[in-house]
Design a protein around this motif. Structure first.
Motif, PDB file in Angstrom:
ATOM      1  N   SER A 138       0.878  -1.195   0.124  1.00 48.42           N
ATOM      2  CA  SER A 138       0.013  -0.192  -0.028  1.00 48.42           C
ATOM      3  C   SER A 138       0.694   1.111  -0.153  1.00 48.42           C
ATOM      4  N   GLY A 139       0.482   2.234  -0.567  1.00 49.12           N
ATOM      5  CA  GLY A 139       0.947   3.776  -0.537  1.00 49.12           C
ATOM      6  C   GLY A 139       0.193   4.556   0.332  1.00 49.12           C
TER       7      GLY A 139
ATOM      8  N   PRO B  33       5.969   7.754 -10.560  1.00 50.40           N
ATOM      9  CA  PRO B  33       6.196   7.753  -9.053  1.00 50.40           C
ATOM     10  C   PRO B  33       6.802   6.136  -9.020  1.00 50.40           C
ATOM     11  N   VAL B  34       7.403   5.916  -8.070  1.00 51.56           N
ATOM     12  CA  VAL B  34       8.220   4.779  -7.319  1.00 51.56           C
ATOM     13  C   VAL B  34       7.601   4.411  -5.907  1.00 51.56           C
ATOM     14  N   LEU B  35       7.434   3.155  -5.581  1.00 50.57           N
ATOM     15  CA  LEU B  35       6.720   2.985  -4.208  1.00 50.57           C
ATOM     16  C   LEU B  35       7.844   1.946  -3.587  1.00 50.57           C
ATOM     17  N   CYS B  36       8.082   2.229  -2.574  1.00 49.72           N
ATOM     18  CA  CYS B  36       8.988   1.281  -1.684  1.00 49.72           C
ATOM     19  C   CYS B  36       8.679   1.543  -0.154  1.00 49.72           C
ATOM     20  N   ASP B  37       8.233   0.459   0.541  1.00 45.53           N
ATOM     21  CA  ASP B  37       8.100   0.251   2.029  1.00 45.53           C
ATOM     22  C   ASP B  37       7.172   1.519   2.323  1.00 45.53           C
ATOM     23  N   GLY B  38       6.033   1.650   1.602  1.00 45.71           N
ATOM     24  CA  GLY B  38       5.003   2.763   2.080  1.00 45.71           C
ATOM     25  C   GLY B  38       5.316   3.977   1.550  1.00 45.71           C
TER      26      GLY B  38
ATOM     27  N   GLY C 102      -5.093  -0.462  -5.025  1.00 49.97           N
ATOM     28  CA  GLY C 102      -6.233   0.245  -5.689  1.00 49.97           C
ATOM     29  C   GLY C 102      -6.058   1.558  -5.819  1.00 49.97           C
ATOM     30  N   VAL C 103      -4.923   2.204  -5.615  1.00 54.94           N
ATOM     31  CA  VAL C 103      -4.600   3.695  -5.813  1.00 54.94           C
ATOM     32  C   VAL C 103      -3.838   3.686  -6.930  1.00 54.94           C
ATOM     33  N   ALA C 104      -4.008   4.830  -8.065  1.00 55.46           N
ATOM     34  CA  ALA C 104      -3.084   4.999  -9.128  1.00 55.46           C
ATOM     35  C   ALA C 104      -2.495   6.451  -8.775  1.00 55.46           C
ATOM     36  N   TYR C 105      -1.077   6.058  -8.814  1.00 50.78           N
ATOM     37  CA  TYR C 105      -0.283   7.621  -8.557  1.00 50.78           C
ATOM     38  C   TYR C 105       0.386   7.906  -9.893  1.00 50.78           C
TER      39      TYR C 105
END
Length: 439
Positions: free
Chosen positions: A45-46, A419-424, A344-347
């Motif tokens: 999740s973000g 965007p890049v996501l890592c560890d929230g 379920g969220v697009a960034y």
């Protein structure tokens, strides 16, 4: 559509390559759009509130490339010619490496090595921990896509570089081989340990799409208007798919959107105003949807394919099997930033300097970040109703005015980085040189 081999033979080659790839497991990698297939989906999740960053790093030039995160470090390049390694917790610089050109290639990080390209014409491999150079490979040289009278600009006989050609190819690595495109028109397969050429494949124009890898096949598009599928081991062409031409202004066409491969289907957008879904094994068209320019790389999630568009500016969600429209949100300006999806969220970012978080189930904007530069220049970019003020930005058809307009949008903090996501934590760069972290 032109194929070099029959669909049956393509399917056989695809099957054999799949077996070979399975027999040779690949190391995990951090890279553009979550790695080799570009699906753009994170199993985590973000942040739901992205109204304010927890930290911001400032480079001395625009940041248009996307970042990679590995082992507590964020890696990203800038137009200031530097490649940066930042502490993922607080944004402090760990090290930087200077190249001879702007850096618009998103890095790949594998087994302690970070790979990326620069506009100086070199592909670099650095030690991810120290930034020390391991090797560099010289291509035939970088350049922007160019054509005479591009986009109707004057003078019509002048060869003009396309300032909308904003990115370089981002490398993908599998089974000890690094795959990356170049402005010299080639796709290269390099030995990841040494940088030596294993093979190269020539197209008819600039290759700035980022290759996708799936089941022993490498997929990429070229400004020559073709999407290619090659055997990843040998570089042999399996098939090519010819996109459309613009009869009124032929030199605007080409493939800028990098492909995404999911469940045997290849998805990509094109500047012929179409979005395509192809059979990944044969190159046969499954469906296409006429929209407008799609420069972003699509993300695929729960049976839908998501992407932003140029002008008019929208964020779409289409049925991945049929192309039927399921979601359509109007955006204030062009969306070149590729979406990242988590829980379920697009960034994704926008040319007006905004970063959006969209709830895909509800089909509505959840949260928005607007940079200080974006707020300061809002009146220069947008009308009072929030729509793109095209008359203010594009005042005439000269190259000088169009280039000046693009720089005005960059100065307003346009977000072209994905965007890049890592560890929230969500990370993204901006054209005003800012790099933000949200959590």
């Amino acid at each position: 559509m032109t194929k070099r081999i029959t669909p049956f033979r393509a399917s056989v080659a695809f099957f054999v390559a799949s077996i070979l790839l399975v027999a040779s497991p690949c190391a995990a990698q951090s890279g553009f759009q979550t790695g080799r297939t570009h699906q753009g989906v994170y199993e985590t999740s973000g942040p739901k509130d992205i109204s304010a960053p927890v930290w911001t790093f400032k480079a001395d030039g625009p940041i248009l490339s996307s970042a990679a995160v590995a082992d507590g470090t964020v890696y990203v390049g800038s137009d200031d010619r530097n490649f940066y390694a930042l502490d993922a917790r607080n944004g402090e610089k760990k090290w930087s490496f200077v190249t001879g050109g702007i850096i618009r290639s998103s890095p790949a990080v594998v087994d302690g090595t970070v790979y990326f390209g620069s506009y100086d014409g070199f592909i670099y491999a650095l030690c991810a921990k120290s930034g020390a150079l391991k090797w560099k490979f010289q291509t035939g040289g970088e350049r922007h896509f160019e054509a005479k009278g591009l986009h109707g600009m004057k003078p019509s006989t002048q060869t003009i570089p396309d300032f909308w050609d904003c990115y370089q190819s981002s490398p993908a690595l599998c089974c000890g081989t690094l795959y990356v495109g170049s402005g010299d028109g080639n796709l290269y397969a390099l030995d990841a340990a040494t940088g030596e050429v294993k093979w190269k494949f020539a197209t008819g124009d600039v290759v700035h799409t980022s290759p996708a890898l799936a089941k022993g096949v490498v997929y990429f598009g070229s400004w020559d208007t073709n999407m290619y599928a090659l055997d990843a081991q040998s570089g042999k062409e399996l098939w090519r798919f010819k996109t459309g031409d613009d009869d009124q202004n032929h030199n605007r066409t080409g493939i800028q959107s990098s492909p995404t491969v999911v469940d045997g289907t290849l998805y990509f957008g094109c500047r012929d105003f179409n979005f395509y879904a192809l059979d990944a094994a044969t190159g046969a068209e499954k469906w296409k949807k006429n929209i407008t320019w799609v420069n972003a790389t699509p993300a695929v999630h729960e049976g839908r394919v998501y992407f932003g568009t140029s002008i008019p500016s929208w964020f779409f969600g289409l049925d991945a099997a049929t192309g039927e429209e399921k979601l359509k949100l109007q955006m204030p300006m062009m969306v070149f930033s590729s979406p990242t999806i988590a829980d379920g969220v697009a960034y994704f970012g926008c040319f007006d300097g905004s970063l959006f978080a969209v709830d895909l189930k509800e089909g509505k904007v959840l949260s928005v970040f607007k940079s200080e530069a974006s707020k300061a220049h809002r009146a220069d970019l947008l009308n009072e109703d929030g729509s793109f003020n095209t008359k203010s930005i594009f005042r005439n058809d000269s190259y000088e005015e169009m280039f000046s307009s693009s720089q005005k949008m960059f100065g307003a903090g346009a977000i072209l980085s994905s965007p890049v996501l890592c560890d929230g934590t969500l990370y993204v760069g901006a054209a005003d040189g800012s790099f933000h972290a949200f959590r």
